[in-house]
Write a protein that holds these residues in place. Structure first.
Motif, mmCIF file in Angstrom:
data_model
loop_
_atom_site.group_PDB
_atom_site.id
_atom_site.type_symbol
_atom_site.label_atom_id
_atom_site.label_comp_id
_atom_site.label_asym_id
_atom_site.label_seq_id
_atom_site.Cartn_x
_atom_site.Cartn_y
_atom_site.Cartn_z
ATOM 1 N N GLN A 115 -46.828 22.425 39.574
ATOM 2 C CA GLN A 115 -45.582 22.890 38.964
ATOM 3 C C GLN A 115 -44.435 22.115 39.591
ATOM 4 O O GLN A 115 -44.309 22.059 40.807
ATOM 5 C CB GLN A 115 -45.397 24.377 39.212
ATOM 6 N N THR B 171 -45.477 20.060 29.488
ATOM 7 C CA THR B 171 -46.732 20.261 30.202
ATOM 8 C C THR B 171 -47.615 19.058 29.903
ATOM 9 O O THR B 171 -47.360 18.299 28.966
ATOM 10 C CB THR B 171 -47.455 21.545 29.760
ATOM 11 N N TYR C 177 -53.571 20.077 35.644
ATOM 12 C CA TYR C 177 -52.630 20.491 34.619
ATOM 13 C C TYR C 177 -51.263 20.577 35.281
ATOM 14 O O TYR C 177 -51.149 21.075 36.403
ATOM 15 C CB TYR C 177 -53.053 21.858 34.074
ATOM 16 N N VAL D 73 -46.885 21.472 34.858
ATOM 17 C CA VAL D 73 -45.778 22.096 34.147
ATOM 18 C C VAL D 73 -44.503 21.582 34.794
ATOM 19 O O VAL D 73 -44.375 21.619 36.023
ATOM 20 C CB VAL D 73 -45.816 23.641 34.266
#
Length: 142
Positions: free
Chosen positions: A16, A78, A90, A92
């Motif tokens: 993040q 994202t 992944y 964000v």
């Protein structure tokens, strides 16, 4: 956080990041000498802990890395990348602003080498840690 238990508290490969902008500039951190990513630039942020709400996680990570609080406005983009250790991750990226623009930055010892403002227009020519961040932010940064 001791490196021997580094991965035990994470909820998985989720990065993040906070895109902090002010007056046409973007705030980036540079990884220190000795780090696997030494010399590379990144947006402040980090990995989500087990049981942690995503917003709480990015706020905590930014505070740890640069020593200031931010306000999160929204999710910008994202995507995915393979980390330097080749782990599919992944990510964000949140739109963020400094809660107190006058507060001094404090780099997290051992994790962050420098904290610097760069012109937004230069973002795509900088040594950003993952090209996927550049690709994802093409429609957002000038």
């Amino acid at each position: 956080m001791a490196h021997d238990d580094h991965n035990q508290h994470f909820s998985g490969p989720v990065a993040q990041k906070a895109l902090i902008r002010k007056n046409g500039k973007v705030l980036l951190v540079r990884y220190p000498v000795g780090d696997l990513a030494a010399g590379k630039l990144d947006m402040p942020g980090g990995r989500l802990h087990q049981g942690e709400k995503p917003i709480d996680g990015v706020l905590r990570e930014v505070k740890e890395e640069i020593g200031v609080e931010v306000k999160i406005t929204k999710i910008l983009v994202t995507g995915t990348f393979n980390s330097l250790s080749n782990t599919p991750t992944y990510f964000v990226v949140y739109e963020a602003s400094l809660a107190n623009p006058q507060q001094e930055f404090v780099a997290e010892e051992g994790e962050i080498g420098e904290i610097e403002w760069f012109d937004e227009k230069d973002f795509f020519t900088l040594p950003i840690i993952y090209d996927e961040y550049k690709e994802a932010l093409k429609s957002i940064l000038v």
